[in-house]
Design an enzyme around this catalytic site. Structure first.
Site, short mmCIF file in Angstrom:
data_model
loop_
_atom_site.label_atom_id
_atom_site.label_comp_id
_atom_site.label_asym_id
_atom_site.label_seq_id
_atom_site.Cartn_x
_atom_site.Cartn_y
_atom_site.Cartn_z
N CYS A 155 -1.55 6.42 6.58
CA CYS A 155 -2.95 6.19 6.94
C CYS A 155 -3.03 5.63 8.36
CB CYS A 155 -3.56 5.21 5.94
SG CYS A 155 -5.17 4.58 6.40
N CYS A 198 -14.93 -8.20 20.48
CA CYS A 198 -14.02 -7.42 19.65
C CYS A 198 -12.85 -6.89 20.46
CB CYS A 198 -14.76 -6.28 18.96
SG CYS A 198 -15.50 -5.09 20.11
N CYS A 256 0.82 -1.20 0.00
CA CYS A 256 0.00 0.00 0.00
C CYS A 256 0.86 1.26 0.00
CB CYS A 256 -0.91 0.01 1.23
SG CYS A 256 -1.93 1.48 1.38
N GLN A 272 -20.44 -5.66 10.41
CA GLN A 272 -19.10 -6.19 10.15
C GLN A 272 -18.63 -5.84 8.74
OE1 GLN A 272 -16.62 -7.37 11.62
NE2 GLN A 272 -17.31 -8.15 13.59
#
Length: 403
Positions: A72, A358, A66, A241
């Site tokens: 990012c 999570c 990337c 999700q």
């Protein structure tokens, strides 16, 4: 500058080393690498350093594909080969459970493609937020985004994208979105109004009825996706999700082996698990405090015998009878189970519990209480929803023989 050899990777994705006895966290490192580092932040109990030179790289270090990596604020493990990433996330999950005194079985991994998996995006002024900055990256292609997301980014140049915070959901699994069955993507209504004035009428999804006070839903925000053999609708501005491939595999593992007449789905959201639990149980009971989400759950469970409670878990368990349920599926927020819910489960003697989380730290904490109460941890899964990041989701399968 200091030369060090890194130790294991800590929860959060940074590797640990010690400098004069003080823990130092090194982002974008791998275990057992020889590095030259520079301290960037000195805290009371630890330091944070940056790599200035890689002297001896790990055999698992790769070049990130990337162009925005380390700029990012999203991915933080893309410099690691995908298979080794899964090993590291598994070790982090194991550490969390063992620190809570839980003897765990072998951790199974539920995974999918490491790239082009993410269907759900939040864009800020048309781009992604730069790490530790208010700057906006005018992203044109994202390595972890589904192809439909990248197609939307390509078709909508940065300077023409809606301003502010917008929610984008795009996937081949989308059956209808934004009120149009020709769309494979949905934008939040505020964004849609900026790019077009046309108002769509949904032909594919039945009109959502407000069954609870305080709900506020717009037809333009509705997304409908096909998961396995069911359709599931939700609000593009709400949570759903992002990795649909791993979600479908996870649904199978959650339902695998569950038997009985009645099942409780705690923190049910829009009813994603409940839809499939309806294939295995005569009745499904949903508990979800977000009543907008329950409106979608009611839609999704059309034709399935169920009842819904728009309450917090803590309020629900005050009057809930555990003997009414043969199994519980629980998927709490990051903070974990409410203490009242955890206490109720510990004393419930419900024979089957599937706990999804999570956050491995709060998950391990909650499971430790259940284990102390006599539940047996049969299986533990790493649900690898977010490759190239240190984010960890997990599934614990627990059983208890009723006395």
């Amino acid at each position: 500058m200091t030369t060090i050899i890194t130790d294991k990777m800590a929860f959060g994705g940074n590797c640990i080393t010690k400098i004069q006895g003080k823990n130092t966290f090194v982002p974008y490192a791998l275990p057992n690498e020889e590095l030259e580092i520079e301290i960037e932040q000195e805290k009371k109990d630890f330091n944070i350093a940056k790599i200035t030179k890689i002297i001896k790289p790990s055999e698992h270090r790769i070049s990130a594909p990337c162009q925005y990596y380390q700029k990012c604020g999203g991915c933080n493990m893309m410099h690691i080969d995908p298979e080794y990433q899964k090993i590291l996330r598994t070790e982090m999950l194991k550490d969390c459970f063992e620190r809570n005194g839980i003897k765990i079985p072998e951790i199974k991994v539920v995974s999918g493609s490491p790239y082009n998996y993410r269907a759900r995006f939040q864009l800020n002024n048309g781009g992604l937020s730069e790490k530790s900055s208010n700057n906006i990256i005018p992203v044109e292609n994202c390595c972890v985004a589904e192809n439909q997301v990248n197609q939307w980014l390509k078709q909508n140049p940065f300077e023409k994208r809606p301003k502010g915070r917008i929610h984008l959901f795009a996937s081949d699994a989308v059956q209808s979105a934004g009120g149009d069955n020709t769309h494979k993507f949905a934008l939040s209504r505020e964004a849609e109004e900026q790019v077009q004035s046309k108002k769509y009428k949904n032909k594919n999804i039945k009109q959502i009825k407000k069954r609870y006070s305080g709900t506020s839903l717009e037809q333009e925000d509705i997304v409908c996706v096909k998961l396995l053999n069911h359709l599931v609708s939700f609000n593009v501005k709400g949570f759903f999700q992002s990795n649909l491939e791993v979600l479908q595999k996870s649904i199978k593992e959650v339902c695998n082996g569950l038997v009985g007449k009645n099942v409780l789905d705690m923190y049910a959201g829009c009813g994603t698990f409940s839809v499939f639990l309806g294939d295995f149980f005569e009745k499904v009971t949903l508990v979800e405090h977000n009543r907008d989400a329950l409106v979608f759950a009611e839609q999704n469970l059309t034709g399935i015998n169920h009842e819904s409670f728009g309450l917090s878990g803590a309020i629900f368990v005050k009057n809930a009878r555990p003997e009414d349920y043969d199994a519980v599926v629980i998927d709490p927020p990051r903070s974990g189970m409410e203490k009242e819910v955890c206490k109720w489960l510990c004393t419930s003697n419900i024979p089957q519990i599937r706990s999804v989380s999570c956050d491995p730290a709060t998950h391990a904490r909650d499971i430790s209480y259940l284990v102390k109460a006599g539940y047996r941890l049969e299986r533990l899964y790493l649900l690898d929803f977010y490759p190239n990041t240190s984010h960890i989701e997990s599934l614990a399968v627990l059983t208890k023989e009723n006395e």
